[in-house]
Design an enzyme around this catalytic site. Structure first.
Site, mmCIF file in Angstrom:
data_model
loop_
_atom_site.group_PDB
_atom_site.id
_atom_site.type_symbol
_atom_site.label_atom_id
_atom_site.label_comp_id
_atom_site.label_asym_id
_atom_site.label_seq_id
_atom_site.Cartn_x
_atom_site.Cartn_y
_atom_site.Cartn_z
ATOM 1 N N ASP A 200 0.864 -1.083 0.009
ATOM 2 C CA ASP A 200 -0.038 -0.101 0.001
ATOM 3 C C ASP A 200 0.926 1.399 -0.023
ATOM 4 O O ASP A 200 1.988 1.301 0.357
ATOM 5 C CB ASP A 200 -0.745 -0.009 1.246
ATOM 6 N N LYS A 222 -3.531 3.077 -3.000
ATOM 7 C CA LYS A 222 -5.003 3.569 -3.100
ATOM 8 C C LYS A 222 -4.850 5.058 -2.679
ATOM 9 O O LYS A 222 -4.933 5.604 -1.709
ATOM 10 C CB LYS A 222 -5.908 2.952 -1.846
#
Length: 418
Positions: A200, A222
């Site tokens: 991430d 994200k």
């Protein structure tokens, strides 16, 4: 004796007679390893430290409360001589030599037939360090080498990959709030052994630079308001690489189960029959405020703290948060993923009874070199976020704890130039 280095060997003592003479501090330090090795340990000493006595009371060793006498080393495989009686030590050492018993002398290493190495353990491996300099033995130096090797194996800075026993599967690793030093020891070790890392954006990015060249890194970032890798695609990538027999690490920011969708990934892996290990991480909800000088609880100020997601506004029908109840609490409120909604969150809290003058702190890029803190109140936080150009990721702390720290910690950082 010839001045040659000691020959290293691992003694298998399970069920074999081990004699320890003396029940003082040396015995207290050495007995646990001898017990762990399965030795049938007999302690011969008129007295012992409380810790050694507890081992005897627990049945881990047999304690004969007397002094050494000739014949005590008969049928022994290994002996540790550690009494305060030099003459008794010499006689016992001579008996060991006659019976060909490996013997360690705590008082005179030159007269011993065996030396105890500096040892440590990590993941099923024993690290043992012996000096090769017969004349210049330096126990502190060997212990320092032992400590460095063991620490490196534990935290992943010393990469020693498994080849025969490594089991393919997935590890959901909480990487902590951003500072690479705040990942857990276990998480860092698994990262060092990975074949594939799916990372991430909020994970500790600096750790990726330490990975060997053969490790495949997949960007699952994200990014707010930008591109993202759909959760289903992440799940599929985890399953696909694990089915190829690879060790996969899903490196996530904070903790996998604190707004990290870790359980969704665990369910997908379970349905696919993929083994999964979950490694908790330090959550940004407590660590980032702490790094900015804010305790989420403080005696006489806050006896509780609540962590909520701010990714949807209070008036959004998708919200699962009971904002009216939160407004009535007197403790600390920590909001994650709420930078762009904080104005509406503040309005809701005030509308349901929270004072407009309630202190608010926004900590951006917490625990990293780019960390900055901006202070406001519920009445001003919406405009402050716009004026100070606060951007995700940022942790928002609402409550009187914001003003608990020293003035230097509370002072807002200068705004960035427009």
């Amino acid at each position: 004796m010839a001045e040659h280095p000691a020959y290293p060997v691992g003694l298998r003592l399970t069920g074999r007679r081990v004699v320890v003479l003396g029940g003082g501090q040396v015995a207290q330090r050495r007995l646990p390893a001898l017990i762990a090795a399965g030795g049938a340990v007999v302690l011969i000493s008129p007295e012992a430290t409380p810790s050694v006595e507890a081992m005897a009371d627990a049945g881990e060793i047999t304690w004969e409360r007397r002094r050494y006498t000739e014949g005590d080393l008969t049928d022994a495989w290994y002996a540790l001589i550690a009494t305060g009686d030099g003459e008794a030590n010499a006689r016992a050492s001579a008996e060991a030599e006659r019976h060909r018993v490996w013997c360690v002398r705590a008082d005179d290493a030159d007269q011993a037939t065996a030396w105890t190495p500096a040892t440590g353990h990590s993941e099923g491996v024993t690290v043992a360090v012996l000096t090769t300099d017969v004349k210049g033995r330096d126990p502190r130096h060997t212990a320092a080498i032992r400590d460095a090797v063991v620490e490196g194996l534990r935290d992943g800075t010393l990469v020693a990959r498994h080849h025969r026993t490594r089991t393919p599967g997935v590890a959901l690793v909480g990487g902590g709030p951003g500072d690479p030093d705040l990942i857990t020891v276990r998480g860092r070790r698994l990262l060092a052994e990975a074949d594939v890392v799916i990372a991430d954006r909020l994970g500790p990015r600096d750790l990726l630079a330490e990975l060997p060249p053969h490790v495949e890194v997949i960007d699952a970032a994200k990014i707010p308001y930008g591109r993202f890798m759909a959760q289903e695609a992440i799940n599929n990538a985890l399953i696909e690489h694990a089915r190829q027999g690879k060790a996969v690490v899903r490196l996530k920011g904070g903790d996998p189960y604190v707004f990290g969708r870790g359980m969704e990934e665990l369910h997908a892996l379970a349905e696919a029959g993929i083994a999964c290990t979950v490694v908790p991480g330090i959550s940004s909800s407590v660590s980032v405020p702490g790094a900015a000088g804010i305790p989420v609880t403080h005696r006489g100020v806050a006896h509780e703290f609540t962590v909520v997601s701010g990714h949807v506004a209070p008036d959004d029908e998708r919200s699962l948060v009971d904002w009216p109840s939160l407004a009535k609490l007197t403790g600390t409120l920590v909001v994650l993923m709420g930078v762009d909604k904080i104005g509406r969150i503040a309005e809701a809290l005030v509308a349901h009874g929270r004072s407009p003058q309630t202190p608010v702190a926004l900590i951006q890029e917490g625990t990293t070199a780019a960390q900055r803190r901006v202070d406001a109140t519920l009445a001003t936080v919406g405009e402050t976020v716009r004026a100070e150009e606060v951007r995700p990721p940022a942790v928002i702390v609402i409550g009187e704890v914001v003003n608990v720290g020293p003035p230097a910690a509370r002072a807002p950082k200068p705004s960035r130039p427009s």
